[in-house]
Design an enzyme around this catalytic site. Structure first.
Site, PDB file in Angstrom:
ATOM      1  N   ASP A 102     129.827  22.014  59.352  1.00 14.12           N
ATOM      2  CA  ASP A 102     130.842  22.838  59.994  1.00 14.12           C
ATOM      3  C   ASP A 102     130.427  24.284  59.735  1.00 14.12           C
ATOM      4  OD1 ASP A 102     133.058  24.402  60.579  1.00 14.12           O
ATOM      5  OD2 ASP A 102     134.502  22.896  59.918  1.00 14.12           O
TER       6      ASP A 102
ATOM      7  N   TYR B  18     138.214  22.272  54.886  1.00 19.12           N
ATOM      8  CA  TYR B  18     139.271  22.665  55.815  1.00 19.12           C
ATOM      9  C   TYR B  18     140.362  21.576  55.828  1.00 19.12           C
ATOM     10  CZ  TYR B  18     141.741  23.897  60.031  1.00 19.12           C
ATOM     11  OH  TYR B  18     142.736  24.220  60.915  1.00 19.12           O
TER      12      TYR B  18
ATOM     13  N   LYS C  33     137.665  30.759  65.773  1.00 16.17           N
ATOM     14  CA  LYS C  33     137.439  31.736  64.714  1.00 16.17           C
ATOM     15  C   LYS C  33     136.431  32.802  65.168  1.00 16.17           C
ATOM     16  CE  LYS C  33     140.208  28.790  62.817  1.00 16.17           C
ATOM     17  NZ  LYS C  33     139.770  27.666  62.024  1.00 16.17           N
TER      18      LYS C  33
ATOM     19  N   ARG D 265     137.029  17.475  84.339  1.00 20.41           N
ATOM     20  CA  ARG D 265     136.996  16.957  82.949  1.00 20.41           C
ATOM     21  C   ARG D 265     135.568  16.573  82.571  1.00 20.41           C
ATOM     22  NH1 ARG D 265     137.859  11.836  82.626  1.00 20.41           N
ATOM     23  NH2 ARG D 265     139.802  11.817  83.791  1.00 20.41           N
TER      24      ARG D 265
HETATM   25  C1  LIG Z   1     139.994  26.310  61.944  1.00 19.14           C
HETATM   26  C2  LIG Z   1     138.949  25.438  61.427  1.00 19.14           C
HETATM   27  C3  LIG Z   1     138.775  24.143  61.942  1.00 19.14           C
HETATM   28  C4  LIG Z   1     139.684  23.543  62.986  1.00 19.14           C
HETATM   29  O1  LIG Z   1     139.607  24.210  64.198  1.00 19.14           O
HETATM   30  P1  LIG Z   1     140.833  24.364  65.240  1.00 19.14           P
HETATM   31  O2  LIG Z   1     140.233  25.151  66.327  1.00 19.14           O
HETATM   32  O3  LIG Z   1     141.951  25.044  64.513  1.00 19.14           O
HETATM   33  O4  LIG Z   1     141.232  22.981  65.649  1.00 19.14           O
HETATM   34  C5  LIG Z   1     137.734  23.393  61.404  1.00 19.14           C
HETATM   35  N1  LIG Z   1     136.923  23.863  60.435  1.00 19.14           N
HETATM   36  C6  LIG Z   1     137.085  25.100  59.927  1.00 19.14           C
HETATM   37  C7  LIG Z   1     136.157  25.572  58.858  1.00 19.14           C
HETATM   38  C8  LIG Z   1     138.088  25.928  60.389  1.00 19.14           C
HETATM   39  O5  LIG Z   1     138.245  27.143  59.869  1.00 19.14           O
END
Ligand SMILES: *Cc1c(COP(=O)(O)O)cnc(C)c1O
Length: 388
Positions: A178, A105, A203, A52
């Site tokens: 982000d 998001y 993604k 961890r």
């Molecule tokens: C999917 C997404 C998240 C969250 O990520 P997860 O891996 O689903 O927890 C945060 N910001 C954006 C822009 C996203 O597309």
């Protein structure tokens, strides 16, 4: 040797071990051990003690992620939301205030309002971040952080990271970007003045829709120390297998992004000319309100397109349910094309009135354009529009 982006995406973190006893693998092994043996009680012999706290496969990924954003440090987590949770719990305390984009998001919105505001008394203001002046006006005495998504999800508004960072710096406010939609292949927020980058590696970074993960990337030693402590303390780490998958996905990031961008560019122009399409939101289009800014701050426009069809909710449903190659699914950033309906899927937790106020109408459709043959994607869209 200072490697360039595409070379780093393949090599950093996976340098073969050619020392005596090293295996020379060109791919880092998936280290499944939960614990690591040592010779002496007072220090871990290999540097690793418990998985961890640190794991060699995850460490390889973290090293590569940092290199791709031109940063000093990266930390990998079990999901994008886990990364965001650890980041916000580390940087904020009760009574603090945060500025968020109005179009964001959905999971980030849920975390902020339903957990951090409710249980930890942290305040949030939503601002249209495409107007830097509005950021200045929204800063309060207790503002600690500005959270930027650019382009936004799903309205594809572009925020000037450099201008926002300049305003924030003067007031000692931290800027978090982000960077999930653009990836470091197209946009480097830290170079534009931001303090921290977060990603959902689920993604584009992994890119194959077969792993959920997230990361935090930064260069501040002081914040990194606190985050590293909390990564271990809170425990929401990325598994060795998922770390391997993201390392593997990253090797093709540059070629994938180039094709996502090219396909989305072609498809957005095609949609613009379609009779049954009311409007198209894509930063690569010349009529996008921040097209010039998008061109200046990023080297590509990405693979995400939003558009409105005529025929309201019924029209949008009929279109989405008629698609054959695009899968009707949430998420984005994989090699396969996806389509979704923000009002009833990704953004359904936002009340209808609020949704309409910010522009997420019932006829809005969001596409994650994959890297298939563009002729097939066009044909699929053309046929589905024909059913309206
Ligand atoms: C999917 C997404 C998240 C969250 O990520 P997860 O891996 O689903 O927890 C945060 N910001 C954006 C822009 C996203 O597309």
């Amino acid at each position: 040797m200072k490697m360039r982006f595409e070379t780093r995406a393949i090599h950093v973190g996976e340098e073969p071990n050619l020392r005596p006893g090293g295996s020379g693998d060109v791919v880092v092994p998936i280290h499944l051990a939960s614990t690591f043996a040592r010779r002496e009680t007072d220090k871990p012999t290999s540097g690793y003690e418990y998985s961890r706290t640190a794991n060699p496969t995850r460490a390889a990924l973290e090293k590569r992620l940092a290199a791709l954003e031109d940063a000093k440090f990266a930390l990998a987590f079990a999901s994008g939301m886990a990364a965001e949770t650890v980041l916000l719990l580390t940087l904020l305390k009760p009574g603090d205030h945060v500025i968020l984009s109005d179009d964001l998001y959905g999971g980030t919105k849920r975390l902020c309002h339903h957990v951090l505001q409710k249980n930890f008394k942290i305040g949030f203001s939503h601002v249209d971040l495409s107007y830097p002046e509005d950021i200045r006006n929204a800063i309060r005495r207790n503002t600690k952080l500005i959270w930027i998504e650019t382009p936004t999800n799903p309205l594809m508004k572009v925020c000037d990271i450099k201008a926002a960072s300049k305003i924030a710096r003067k007031k000692s406010v931290l800027v978090v970007v982000d960077n999930t939609f653009m990836t470091p292949c197209f946009q480097k927020p830290l170079k534009l003045g931001a303090d921290v980058v977060v990603h959902s590696t689920t993604k584009y970074l992994n890119g194959h829709s077969d792993s959920v993960g997230g990361c935090i990337i930064l260069s501040s030693e002081e914040i990194h120390e606190r985050l590293k402590f909390n990564q271990n303390a809170l425990g929401a780490i990325l598994s060795p297998f998922d770390s391997y998958l993201v390392l593997r996905g990253l090797k093709t990031l540059a070629v994938r992004m180039e094709k996502h961008n090219k396909n989305a560019m072609t498809l957005s122009s095609f949609l613009e000319k379609a009779r049954k399409v009311k409007k198209v939101l894509y930063p690569g289009l010349e009529n996008h309100p921040q097209h010039e800014l998008a061109k200046k701050q990023a080297s590509g426009f990405g693979g995400m397109i939003s558009f409105e069809v005529y025929g309201g909710l019924r029209g949008a449903r009929r279109f989405l349910e008629s698609l054959k190659i695009f899968s009707l699914a949430e998420s984005l950033g994989g090699v396969e094309s996806l389509a979704e309906h923000p009002a009833s899927m990704t953004h359904s937790s936002i009340p209808k009135k609020e949704r309409e106020r910010i522009g997420i109408s019932d006829s809005l459709i969001r596409l994650s354009v994959g890297i298939e043959d563009i002729a097939d994607l066009k044909e699929d869209i053309h046929n589905a529009l024909g059913r309206l």
